[in-house]
Design a protein around this motif. Structure first.
Motif, PDB file in Angstrom:
ATOM      1  N   UNK A 191      38.843  -8.753  74.465  1.00  0.00           N
ATOM      2  CA  UNK A 191      39.525  -9.968  73.753  1.00  0.00           C
ATOM      3  C   UNK A 191      38.397 -11.143  75.804  1.00  0.00           C
ATOM      4  N   UNK A 192      38.633 -10.662  76.377  1.00  0.00           N
ATOM      5  CA  UNK A 192      38.137 -10.969  77.668  1.00  0.00           C
ATOM      6  C   UNK A 192      36.578 -11.026  78.027  1.00  0.00           C
ATOM      7  N   UNK A 193      36.424  -9.928  77.307  1.00  0.00           N
ATOM      8  CA  UNK A 193      34.933  -9.666  77.592  1.00  0.00           C
ATOM      9  C   UNK A 193      34.152 -10.184  77.204  1.00  0.00           C
ATOM     10  N   UNK A 194      34.429 -11.054  74.999  1.00  0.00           N
ATOM     11  CA  UNK A 194      33.876 -11.753  74.015  1.00  0.00           C
ATOM     12  C   UNK A 194      34.500 -12.732  74.986  1.00  0.00           C
ATOM     13  N   UNK A 195      35.304 -13.269  75.106  1.00  0.00           N
ATOM     14  CA  UNK A 195      35.810 -14.767  76.219  1.00  0.00           C
ATOM     15  C   UNK A 195      35.180 -15.603  76.703  1.00  0.00           C
ATOM     16  N   UNK A 196      34.388 -14.221  78.048  1.00  0.00           N
ATOM     17  CA  UNK A 196      33.586 -14.863  78.948  1.00  0.00           C
ATOM     18  C   UNK A 196      31.964 -14.701  78.171  1.00  0.00           C
ATOM     19  N   UNK A 197      31.492 -13.592  77.177  1.00  0.00           N
ATOM     20  CA  UNK A 197      30.164 -14.130  76.221  1.00  0.00           C
ATOM     21  C   UNK A 197      30.727 -15.444  75.756  1.00  0.00           C
ATOM     22  N   UNK A 198      31.816 -15.699  74.898  1.00  0.00           N
ATOM     23  CA  UNK A 198      31.636 -17.430  74.275  1.00  0.00           C
ATOM     24  C   UNK A 198      31.438 -18.170  75.289  1.00  0.00           C
ATOM     25  N   UNK A 199      32.217 -17.991  76.826  1.00  0.00           N
ATOM     26  CA  UNK A 199      31.939 -19.339  77.621  1.00  0.00           C
ATOM     27  C   UNK A 199      30.111 -19.327  77.486  1.00  0.00           C
ATOM     28  N   UNK A 200      29.501 -18.265  78.139  1.00  0.00           N
ATOM     29  CA  UNK A 200      28.113 -18.279  78.397  1.00  0.00           C
ATOM     30  C   UNK A 200      27.464 -18.588  77.111  1.00  0.00           C
ATOM     31  N   UNK A 201      27.896 -18.190  75.685  1.00  0.00           N
ATOM     32  CA  UNK A 201      27.433 -19.094  74.455  1.00  0.00           C
ATOM     33  C   UNK A 201      27.393 -20.561  74.672  1.00  0.00           C
ATOM     34  N   UNK A 202      28.416 -21.148  75.164  1.00  0.00           N
ATOM     35  CA  UNK A 202      28.856 -22.503  75.595  1.00  0.00           C
ATOM     36  C   UNK A 202      27.723 -23.177  76.722  1.00  0.00           C
ATOM     37  N   UNK A 203      26.988 -22.276  76.908  1.00  0.00           N
ATOM     38  CA  UNK A 203      26.673 -22.827  78.394  1.00  0.00           C
ATOM     39  C   UNK A 203      24.789 -23.066  77.224  1.00  0.00           C
ATOM     40  N   UNK A 204      24.424 -22.120  76.754  1.00  0.00           N
ATOM     41  CA  UNK A 204      23.691 -22.167  76.155  1.00  0.00           C
ATOM     42  C   UNK A 204      22.800 -20.472  76.628  1.00  0.00           C
ATOM     43  N   UNK A 205      24.130 -18.974  76.857  1.00  0.00           N
ATOM     44  CA  UNK A 205      23.464 -18.148  78.050  1.00  0.00           C
ATOM     45  C   UNK A 205      23.247 -17.058  76.630  1.00  0.00           C
ATOM     46  N   UNK A 206      22.789 -16.234  76.381  1.00  0.00           N
ATOM     47  CA  UNK A 206      23.078 -15.972  75.790  1.00  0.00           C
ATOM     48  C   UNK A 206      23.995 -14.195  76.484  1.00  0.00           C
ATOM     49  N   UNK A 207      25.203 -13.874  76.199  1.00  0.00           N
ATOM     50  CA  UNK A 207      25.702 -12.878  76.692  1.00  0.00           C
ATOM     51  C   UNK A 207      25.534 -11.447  76.393  1.00  0.00           C
ATOM     52  N   UNK A 208      26.656 -10.560  76.592  1.00  0.00           N
ATOM     53  CA  UNK A 208      25.970  -9.070  76.111  1.00  0.00           C
ATOM     54  C   UNK A 208      26.919  -8.723  75.001  1.00  0.00           C
ATOM     55  N   UNK A 209      27.585  -9.843  74.616  1.00  0.00           N
ATOM     56  CA  UNK A 209      27.880  -9.474  72.876  1.00  0.00           C
ATOM     57  C   UNK A 209      27.013 -10.561  72.044  1.00  0.00           C
ATOM     58  N   UNK A 217      19.821 -19.293  63.327  1.00  0.00           N
ATOM     59  CA  UNK A 217      19.699 -20.513  64.167  1.00  0.00           C
ATOM     60  C   UNK A 217      21.301 -20.805  65.241  1.00  0.00           C
ATOM     61  N   UNK A 218      21.677 -19.813  65.634  1.00  0.00           N
ATOM     62  CA  UNK A 218      23.235 -20.418  66.002  1.00  0.00           C
ATOM     63  C   UNK A 218      23.180 -19.100  67.107  1.00  0.00           C
ATOM     64  N   UNK A 219      24.929 -19.426  67.369  1.00  0.00           N
ATOM     65  CA  UNK A 219      24.981 -17.603  68.475  1.00  0.00           C
ATOM     66  C   UNK A 219      25.992 -16.793  67.641  1.00  0.00           C
ATOM     67  N   UNK A 220      25.769 -15.908  67.324  1.00  0.00           N
ATOM     68  CA  UNK A 220      26.551 -14.629  66.378  1.00  0.00           C
ATOM     69  C   UNK A 220      27.207 -13.634  67.250  1.00  0.00           C
ATOM     70  N   UNK A 221      27.731 -13.205  66.745  1.00  0.00           N
ATOM     71  CA  UNK A 221      28.183 -11.833  67.661  1.00  0.00           C
ATOM     72  C   UNK A 221      27.351 -10.850  67.121  1.00  0.00           C
ATOM     73  N   UNK A 222      26.967  -9.082  67.643  1.00  0.00           N
ATOM     74  CA  UNK A 222      26.356  -8.319  66.498  1.00  0.00           C
ATOM     75  C   UNK A 222      27.430  -7.881  65.936  1.00  0.00           C
ATOM     76  N   UNK A 223      26.853  -7.035  65.185  1.00  0.00           N
ATOM     77  CA  UNK A 223      27.048  -6.616  63.604  1.00  0.00           C
ATOM     78  C   UNK A 223      27.612  -5.729  63.793  1.00  0.00           C
ATOM     79  N   UNK A 224      26.976  -4.859  65.147  1.00  0.00           N
ATOM     80  CA  UNK A 224      27.253  -3.207  65.468  1.00  0.00           C
ATOM     81  C   UNK A 224      28.609  -3.471  66.178  1.00  0.00           C
ATOM     82  N   UNK A 225      29.037  -4.144  66.734  1.00  0.00           N
ATOM     83  CA  UNK A 225      30.175  -4.871  67.549  1.00  0.00           C
ATOM     84  C   UNK A 225      31.778  -4.893  66.725  1.00  0.00           C
ATOM     85  N   UNK A 226      32.423  -3.671  66.999  1.00  0.00           N
ATOM     86  CA  UNK A 226      33.100  -3.653  65.223  1.00  0.00           C
ATOM     87  C   UNK A 226      34.521  -4.307  66.066  1.00  0.00           C
ATOM     88  N   UNK A 227      34.845  -6.092  65.384  1.00  0.00           N
ATOM     89  CA  UNK A 227      36.100  -6.002  65.485  1.00  0.00           C
ATOM     90  C   UNK A 227      36.814  -7.107  64.479  1.00  0.00           C
TER      91      UNK A 227
END
Length: 855
Positions: A191-209, A217-227
């Motif tokens: 969850x810590x990594x997801x939080x970090x990626x969400x914060x990146x997305x909120x700044x218009x930056x692509x994260x790792x996941x 036309x939006x930020x999405x979590x890859x379907x390959x990531x199992x959550x």
């Protein structure tokens, strides 16, 4: 008594300490009042009870209990949290005698003591007065449960899981471990990594996941990531903020790249600056959240052991308010993308009409920045007359025109740029105020408006400096505009009335162009008649100007203001072959600046139409007067004419009677028509115009009053568009009267010729008679000539008079037909009040016909 109360209080505190210590360790020697542990605990209790610190929380027992439960749960003491909830329910339900009234204070005291103990760490010498759960249960009345647990075996805690002898296999602990393993298996990403990626997305930056997908036309979590599905849903909701941020940031960047283009403008620039300020606050929040996600520290003012670390759920709480603001900004960006200036400010204002206090305050703060350039334009326009609109954003548009067209065409309202918070009536006052300043400065060469503007700002409670007006100050804006308009308009009318003598010029136009100066008009008509009877292409305008000057010097017009007389001129209209001077002659009046704002070219054309009508009316009147001069009885009753034979006298008298009757009918019609025009039309219209000039509040009122005055004259004089048929019939009647004048002139010229020849014939007859007496001879040639001349003269007179009677009968018949046709059209003219004219003409027609019967 006070010492006894203090002693009782001390004894009660000691008793409380003994009970608490006995619950904590029943067999301990620390229960003795003389033990060091007891003494330390007593001092600690006295220090707490003697404290006068005021709690910083609201007196809410349920909130304090919830805080304790959350504290226990966060520290892995879920069982204790459940036990506490059960005990608190029993504690809170007790009422009546022996119950505690101030329950929240007791809970708060226990919570503070617990936190105080946690600060002490593992110091064994630190006094501890908090009982364990078993003691709290015993004090609350649940002693049976404690006794059962003591009889069953040992009670202990291991990493938040309660260990009892009744559960030798510790199944509960195993269940918790299985649940933790299952969660790890379902989440490939912490969850810590997801939080970090969400914060990146909120700044218009692509994260790792979490990355931006152009297809969706939006930020999405890859379907390959199992959550888990819940986690994926929460990430998608949080990433909406990034999509909104991307839209707002893109709009700002695009607008700033186009600036200083006209499609952006100062209002658009202010809008972008306001959005950028909001994004700056947003950046600060993200910086705090990002630092927390990298180096977890408490996010609230609680102890470090509370464990308030950043999670997706906590992140959703922190981003709830920024999400609302970002949605608002995105909506505004979409609506304002193709707007600019006042239209953009109006669109944002409409979105600000919201009942939510958060939205209302946010939009007000945004509008204050956005509307700043617009309000500065309003201030500059109404107080200085300056139109500082480089990018065409203002709701007032100016254009280059001549000075005489400045008021009517120089400035206009652009309704598309009028914001919703400025009403149309207020916008009209704003337009007129600035127009008045420019009219005074450009057309009147006046600077007195500056003092009036300062007085208006002082009366409205504002200043003339920049930034004195802003959004939300509609009352102050309206007050300033009203005061400025009132003072500047009054100053403008004073300049027009006093410096440029508007009323005097209006009166001069009435006297000369509308032929109100009777002696001047009569003298001008007399001396100019011979000239205007000549062909138009042979008439000299310089000679006509000299005749005009003579008419002025020979009438009371000579006493008028020389400046007014200097503006009165002769004008020869375009003419063609066959036109006479009467067809092209007219008078004109030169209004000059600034009077030409009111007396425009189109207005002077209307005055010219009225002058031509009145001039023809006077010409017809003058023609009838000339005919009457020739018809006077002493012109036709000479002794020589009486010697005509009876056969010639009777036709002559009949012809003269027909001519005089027809003249009488025409004269009555013309006289009453002229009286109607001069009194019922011109004088009444002038009286109404004079009153409206006195009550006019601004130049628009003056223009409207003058236009109403001029249109009233045109309509009532049958010169309007809706009276075209009636006007045509009237002019045909005028032409018929002029033809009658020609026939009358021809009749009396013939009569004079007959008189002359009759006199010569009588003289020849006397000469022949004398010569016959001297010589008694037969008839001579002279006597025969005289006799034959008298007979021929009588025949010629009879033929001439019969022709004139036929012509007069034809004229009378045609006149009667035309007059009846004219009168029949008057009742259907509903757009003008012709009752006075109908009354006059009907009475005249009856009277003239009655006179004919009497004769």
């Amino acid at each position: 008594m006070e010492e006894e109360d203090q002693q009782k209080l001390t004894d009660l505190v000691k008793e409380l300490i003994l009970r608490l210590l006995s619950c904590k360790s029943p067999n301990s020697a620390s229960q003795s009042p003389s033990s060091p542990h007891f003494q330390a605990s007593l001092r600690y209790a006295v220090r707490i009870l003697s404290s006068r610190l005021t709690p910083s929380v609201a007196p809410d027992a349920a909130a304090v209990a919830e805080s304790i439960k959350r504290h226990l749960a966060i520290h892995g003491k879920s069982s204790q949290a459940l036990t506490f909830a059960d005990l608190y329910s029993k504690f809170n339900s007790k009422t009546g005698p022996g119950s505690i009234n101030n329950k929240w204070a007791v809970l708060y005291l226990l919570k503070i003591i617990s936190e105080d103990r946690s600060l002490a760490g593992n110091d064994p010498n630190y006094p501890s007065l908090l009982p364990n759960i078993e003691c709290f249960e015993a004090e609350s009345g649940d002693k049976s449960r404690v006794s059962r647990e003591r009889e069953g075996g040992r009670v202990g805690w291991d990493k938040g899981v309660l260990l009892v002898s009744k559960d030798p296999e510790n199944l509960r602990q195993l269940a918790f471990k299985e649940y933790a393993d299952l969660v790890k298996e379902e989440n490939e990403v912490s969850e810590e990594l997801l939080v970090r990626d969400v914060l990146y997305a909120c700044q218009g930056i692509d994260g790792k996941y979490v990355k931006y997908g152009s297809i969706v036309d939006g930020y999405i979590l890859s379907d390959l990531v199992k959550v888990p599905r819940a986690t994926r849903t929460m990430v998608r909701k949080l990433c909406e903020l990034g999509w909104l941020f991307r839209k707002v940031k893109g709009y700002i960047s695009d607008s700033m790249d186009r600036f200083p283009g006209e499609d952006v403008g100062t209002v658009g620039q202010a809008f972008c600056a306001a959005l950028q300020d909001e994004l700056s606050e947003y950046y600060k929040l993200l910086a705090v959240l990002e630092s927390q996600s990298m180096n977890p520290i408490p996010l609230v003012s609680e102890s470090a052991s509370s464990g308030n670390y950043l999670t997706l759920r906590r992140l959703s709480v922190w981003l709830a308010e920024p999400l609302v603001k970002m949605r608002l900004m995105a909506v505004l960006v979409d609506k304002c993308r193709v707007l600019r200036g006042g239209a953009m400010a109006g669109a944002i204002h409409l979105q600000a009409q919201h009942g939510d206090l958060l939205v209302s305050e946010f939009m007000k703060r945004l509008l204050t920045r956005v509307c700043s350039p617009l309000f500065e334009m309003v201030r500059s326009w109404v107080l200085e007359g300056e139109l500082e609109d480089i990018f065409s954003e203002f709701f007032i548009v100016g254009q280059q025109v001549k000075a005489e067209s400045l008021w009517r065409e120089g400035y206009r309202l652009h309704s598309g740029m009028l914001p919703a918070f400025i009403s149309n009536s207020l916008a009209q006052r704003i337009l007129r105020t600035g127009k008045s300043i420019n009219f005074l400065r450009v057309c009147c060469d006046d600077r007195g408006w500056a003092e009036s503007a300062m007085e208006a700002a002082s009366a409205a409670g504002t200043t003339t400096r920049r930034g004195s007006l802003g959004y939300g100050e509609t009352g102050a804006l309206e007050s300033l505009i009203n005061e400025a308009a009132k003072r500047i308009d009054r100053h403008l009318l004073d300049v027009m009335y006093n410096r440029y003598k508007f009323k005097e010029h209006c009166l001069a136009i009435k006297r000369y162009l509308l032929l109100g100066q009777g002696d001047f008009v009569q003298y001008l008509m007399d001396i100019i008649w011979p000239e205007l009877s000549e062909p138009a292409n042979t008439i000299s305008s310089f000679k006509l100007a000299g005749l005009l000057e003579s008419a002025i010097r020979s009438s009371n017009a000579q006493y008028d203001d020389p400046e007014i007389l200097d503006r009165l001129r002769v004008k020869m209209m375009p003419h063609s072959a066959g036109d006479r001077g009467w067809d092209v002659f007219s008078l004109e009046y030169d209004p000059r600046v600034p009077l030409d704002t009111i007396f425009t070219e189109s207005v002077m054309v209307k005055y010219l139409r009225i002058f031509n009508f009145l001039w023809k009316l006077r010409r017809v009147e003058h023609a009838l007067i000339g005919a009457w001069k020739a018809m006077k009885p002493n012109s036709i009753t000479s002794q020589a004419f009486l010697k005509l034979q009876r056969a010639a006298k009777m036709p002559l008298l009949l012809t003269l009677r027909k001519c005089q009757v027809l003249w009488n009918e025409m004269n009555h019609f013309l006289t009453n028509l002229q009286d109607y025009i001069m009194f019922e039309v011109l004088e009444v219209s002038w009286l109404n115009f004079s009153h409206e000039m006195e009550v006019a509040k601004d130049l628009d009122d003056l223009l409207m009053a003058h236009e109403k005055y001029l249109n009233s004259i045109l309509e009532k004089s049958l010169l309007g568009e809706r009276s075209r048929a009636l006007h045509k019939s009237l002019f045909i009647l005028f032409d018929l009267i002029l033809r009658f004048r020609s026939h009358a002139d021809r009749l009396y010229e013939g009569i004079n010729e007959l008189q002359t020849r009759s006199g010569k014939s009588s003289l020849a007859s006397r000469d022949n008679k004398k010569s016959g007496q001297q010589r008694n001879e037969g008839p001579s040639k002279t006597s025969s000539w005289a006799s034959d001349g008298r007979k021929a003269l009588t025949q010629r007179a009879g033929e001439f008079l019969r022709n004139m009677q036929n012509d007069l009968d034809s004229l009378a018949k045609e006149y009667t037909t035309l007059l009846e046709g004219f009168l029949s059209q008057l009742p259907v003219q509903q757009h003008v009040d012709l009752k006075f004219l109908m009354f006059r003409l009907d009475f005249t027609e009856f009277y003239s016909r009655l006179g004919v019967n009497k004769c």
